[in-house]
Every structure is written in C-alpha cells, then in structure tokens.
Enzyme design. Structure first.
Site, short mmCIF file in Angstrom:
data_model
loop_
_atom_site.label_atom_id
_atom_site.label_comp_id
_atom_site.label_asym_id
_atom_site.label_seq_id
_atom_site.Cartn_x
_atom_site.Cartn_y
_atom_site.Cartn_z
N ASP A 4 0.84 -1.20 0.00
CA ASP A 4 0.00 0.00 0.00
C ASP A 4 0.88 1.25 0.00
OD1 ASP A 4 -2.94 1.12 0.84
OD2 ASP A 4 -1.38 2.26 1.85
N TYR A 48 2.79 10.01 -0.29
CA TYR A 48 3.91 9.43 0.46
C TYR A 48 5.26 9.74 -0.21
CZ TYR A 48 0.28 6.46 2.63
OH TYR A 48 -0.84 5.97 3.27
N LYS A 80 -2.92 6.01 -4.07
CA LYS A 80 -4.02 6.92 -3.73
C LYS A 80 -3.80 8.28 -4.37
CE LYS A 80 -3.80 4.74 0.82
NZ LYS A 80 -2.36 4.42 0.80
N HIS A 133 -7.65 9.61 -1.54
CA HIS A 133 -6.98 9.55 -0.24
C HIS A 133 -7.79 10.23 0.87
CE1 HIS A 133 -2.63 9.23 1.49
NE2 HIS A 133 -3.53 8.87 2.38
#
Length: 282
Positions: free
Chosen positions: A48, A53, A78, A111
């Site tokens: 994931d 990120y 996401k 997200h």
C-alpha cells in the site's frame, strides 16, 4: 484466514490479500526498496502506497525486481489532495503509473474526501474525480476503485452520482477507534474495509493489551493485528525491520476470545490518533 496470502474478495470478484504492507513515512530510497522486497520475501503480497507518500518510485522498483510476476502482488496507490477533479485526477494517475513503472494498479483510492484545496467544493470535486476513476477502471488500468477516510456523508454524496460504487474504504481503525456505524455502513454496501494505523502508531502500553499479549505469548502488535483480522478488516501494518515484518505476519495461530474483545473496549475512550476527514489541515 490462515496466512497473509489468504484473500478477501471484492464485490467485482478481485481478490485482495488479507494483510497489506504499509509504506507511509518510508523514504523514496534504496532502503525502502530493500524493505519492501524483504516483506515480499516474508510472504506479503499486498503493498500500500500513495502519491502523497512520495515513495511510489521505490515501491515500484521493489515490485519490479522482487522476482515475482506482477500478478502475484496486489498494489494500491491513492490520489493526492492537490489533484481532485476530473482532469487533475487523470493527470496525476499517469504520474503515479510512471512513478511505479507497472502496467496497472490493483486498487486506486481517493486519499481524503474533503482536503483543503477543495474544502468548500468537495462534492463537485469528488464527482469529477470519481468519473475519472470509473473511466480508468473500465479501461482496465485499475482492477478496483475505492476511497479512504470517507465517512457516511461523504459516501452518500459520492453515491448520488456514481455509476460504480466504491469497492473499498480505507479507514483509521484499531481498538481505540472502532467507527462501528461507519464500518456497518460499508459492509452493508459490500465495501471491503481496510484498517490503517492498526498498531495505534506504536501505543502499546495499555495494561489490557499487555495482559492479553501475555495470555497468548504474543506481542501487543500481534494482538492488535489479530483484532483487525477478526473484525473482518484488512490491516496495513508498517514495519522497519525484518524481525517486525515477520512478527506482523505471525498472527494466524491464535484467536482472541470474546472476553478479550470485550476487555479491549476500554481503549475506545482514547479515540483516533489521526485527523478528522472534514477538518484535516491538509
């Protein structure tokens, strides 16, 4: 579920491994590539990540060089908060796929439902985003589509205009923050529920958790992940060492009793560890 490679089945028939490896806060670096490959070597088949990120390139490199075929790894990313809306979504998706260097995504999520850039126009923004998600799904570029941090009113608004309902909702879920009504809402609509921060961000000191861990000769982390599995969630634990990666996978040789589950309810008074979806400062 008997191992981390066992799967739940989404409403469209796609299989999703019952435990994922979370990559939040992992850097875009060779150390992350190595860590993800270690997780895959230890049996994980579900990774994931997210555009926010800033580590998609490392995640993709690990998947491409781990020695397994692409179809053996379930990959989630996401959409970032800065790219809501139809055109923005399509543009960022292409960047995500370039970052990852893979042919398709197994799961793509919105997200956050109401981020700062579209706080006052979130319904319209999500409608456009979801239209793009549906097109990418129908084109075969994504195997499944879903959302993250969506509460009931966010889902109600999305479902008013959606042609395809979200297949997954990824939420903060752990014994401190159980979101029972929202979980029921999702399960009633056959959405698989994923649990992020299942390890309560390392808050392992509560005496109830310590006592239950001793009872089973397990760690508190293992107890928390077992709780998620027994709730029917897909937990997404993070780890930064092979020892912890293996430990988080070793949760299928014991079962929490009804009394254990009941005792853990005392933690609920402590609440969430992250941001509220309607007021998150990003």
């Amino acid at each position: 579920m008997n191992s981390i490679q066992d799967c739940l089945v989404l409403i469209n028939g796609v299989k999703i491994p019952c435990v994922g490896f979370g990559t939040w806060k992992l850097p875009d670096a060779d150390s992350t590539v190595d860590l993800i490959k270690t997780a895959i070597d230890c049996g994980y088949r579900h990774i994931d990540t997210a555009f926010m990120y800033q580590n998609e390139k490392s995640v993709g490199k690990a998947i491409r060089t781990c020695g397994l075929s692409r179809s053996e790894i379930f990959v989630t990313s996401k959409l970032s908060n800065a790219s809501h809306g139809y055109e923005n979504t399509l543009k960022e998706f292409e960047q995500t796929m370039e970052n990852l260097g893979i042919e398709y995504l197994d799961l793509y999520l919105i997200h956050w439902p109401r981020p700062l850039p579209v706080r006052e126009t979130w319904k319209e923004a999500n409608e456009g985003t979801w239209k793009a998600f549906e097109e990418l799904y129908k084109a075969g570029k994504i195997k499944a589509i879903g959302v993250s941090n969506f509460m009931e009113h966010h889902l109600d608004a999305l479902l008013d205009t959606a042609n395809i309902a979200p297949m997954v909702n990824q939420l903060e879920l752990h014994p401190r923050f159980v979101q029972r009504e929202l979980v029921t809402y999702c399960k009633d609509r056959r959405m698989i529920v994923e649990a992020y921060s299942p390890l309560i961000r390392g808050d392992f000191d509560h005496p109830v958790l310590v006592e239950i861990a001793k009872k089973y000769n397990k760690s508190v982390a293992q107890v928390l992940l077992r709780w998620s599995i027994q709730q029917g969630f897909v937990p997404l634990p993070k780890a930064s060492s092979k020892e912890r990666i293996l430990e988080n996978a070793d949760i299928f040789d014991f079962k929490l009793s009804d009394e254990d589950i009941e005792a853990m309810k005392v933690l609920e008074e402590l609440g969430r560890t992250g941001s509220h979806p309607d007021t998150a400062p990003f």
